[in-house]
Design a protein around this motif. Structure first.
Motif, mmCIF file in Angstrom:
data_model
loop_
_atom_site.group_PDB
_atom_site.id
_atom_site.type_symbol
_atom_site.label_atom_id
_atom_site.label_comp_id
_atom_site.label_asym_id
_atom_site.label_seq_id
_atom_site.Cartn_x
_atom_site.Cartn_y
_atom_site.Cartn_z
ATOM 1 N N CYS A 240 0.833 -1.192 0.000
ATOM 2 C CA CYS A 240 0.000 0.000 0.000
ATOM 3 C C CYS A 240 0.874 1.250 0.000
ATOM 4 O O CYS A 240 2.058 1.218 0.361
ATOM 5 N N TYR B 216 0.628 3.815 1.982
ATOM 6 C CA TYR B 216 0.989 4.123 3.375
ATOM 7 C C TYR B 216 1.473 2.853 4.058
ATOM 8 O O TYR B 216 0.781 1.821 4.039
ATOM 9 N N CYS C 20 -0.898 1.300 6.601
ATOM 10 C CA CYS C 20 -2.265 1.233 6.080
ATOM 11 C C CYS C 20 -3.091 0.211 6.862
ATOM 12 O O CYS C 20 -2.661 -0.931 7.084
ATOM 13 N N GLU D 79 -7.866 4.294 4.005
ATOM 14 C CA GLU D 79 -6.781 5.003 3.332
ATOM 15 C C GLU D 79 -6.878 4.879 1.809
ATOM 16 O O GLU D 79 -7.357 3.867 1.282
ATOM 17 N N CYS E 183 -4.800 1.836 -1.434
ATOM 18 C CA CYS E 183 -4.672 0.597 -0.646
ATOM 19 C C CYS E 183 -4.778 -0.600 -1.586
ATOM 20 O O CYS E 183 -5.775 -0.753 -2.298
#
Length: 291
Positions: free
Chosen positions: A247, A249, A252, A257, A260
């Motif tokens: 992902c 982030y 995540c 978010e 993803c």
């Protein structure tokens, strides 16, 4: 020394199944001094003290592969998770929670859908496809009609397996159909054991083959997901595995978010049903954390 497996422990005695029969053993005092307690399922070595009376001394406990807490059994390798197609109806939320418990314990998992003969619309087939696509072995069975019993016997070979699932789904019926003489054979090996199948509160093993055992206990006795956190939950959904840590982030949660990879696979490699279950349980764990 003779190698064997503890199949029952009660009152300070441990009953060890070996190639020469079942021996009633006391554990050496050194285990108590070192704070070590033998557990059903332990692979051990014993010294024979009285062959006629089948008595021995438990001298060595080999390293455990696993240790379940409820039921307290060592070296369990596989969870047989049993649900019914009908009577009671399939509860996928409950099934997923059993799967999480088994995944957290790092067990091999076989899902058994029993009573398929009672499902006249064969809706259980959708459930079968759902979990097979998630990476699970799924057996479709009927203890009453003798369907799939040979497949069940096959997956139980050369392993210590624990049966789990809600009441009324036919766990005992499947075991009795697959191994109708299991109780008799255990009793014949050693009259001392007196298993008390329906009254014992102690986990014990039923030997169904030379190296094959079933845990005789209610299975997982709690559906409280202790040991599972919001951060670790993602690892217990098998179909998530190829997409984790990809992902945008790094932290995540796969719930809200953008970018993803898990959410990108919904209705592709990941079913929406299973993803929504993940979100539901994630939110439950969040509430628990804030208490």
């Amino acid at each position: 020394m003779l190698k064997g497996t503890i199949i029952k422990g009660i009152g300070g005695f441990y009953y060890v199944a070996t190639e020469k029969g079942v021996y009633e053993c006391r554990a050496r005092g050194i285990f108590r001094k070192e704070g070590i307690k033998p557990v059903v399922g332990d692979t051990v070595k014993i010294t024979i003290l009285n062959e006629n009376e089948k008595e021995g001394s438990l001298d060595v406990i080999e390293q455990r592969k696993t240790l379940l807490i409820r039921p307290r059994v060592a070296n369990v390798e596989q969870a047989i998770i049993v649900f019914a197609a009908k009577s009671p109806n399939l509860n996928l939320d409950l099934l997923d929670r059993f799967l999480l418990l088994a995944e957290e314990q790092q067990l091999d998992i076989v899902i058994c859908i029993n009573k398929i003969d009672k499902d006249k619309t064969q809706s259980y087939q959708k459930t079968t496809e759902l979990y097979r696509s998630a990476g699970y072995t799924v057996l479709c069975l009927s203890a009453e009609k003798d369907i799939g019993i040979e497949d069940l016997k096959q997956v139980l070979q050369n392993k210590i397996s624990v049966f789990a699932g809600p009441s009324g789904v036919g766990k005992s019926s499947l075991i009795n159909k697959a191994f109708p003489h299991a109780n008799m054979e255990t009793g014949e090996v050693s009259p001392k054991i007196q298993r008390g199948r329906h009254t014992t509160r102690h986990a014990e093993l039923i030997q169904i083959g030379e190296k094959s055992y079933i845990v005789d206990s209610p299975g997982f006795t709690s559906l409280y997901l202790e040991g599972i956190t919001q951060q670790t939950l993602q690892y217990y959904f098998r179909e998530f595995q190829p997409y984790l840590h990809k992902c945008y982030y790094t932290s995540c949660s796969h719930t809200h978010e953008p970018d993803c990879r898990i959410k990108e696979q919904i209705n592709k490699a990941i079913s929406e049903i299973r993803y929504q279950r993940y979100v539901t349980i994630y939110e439950e764990l969040e509430k628990e954390r804030k208490k």
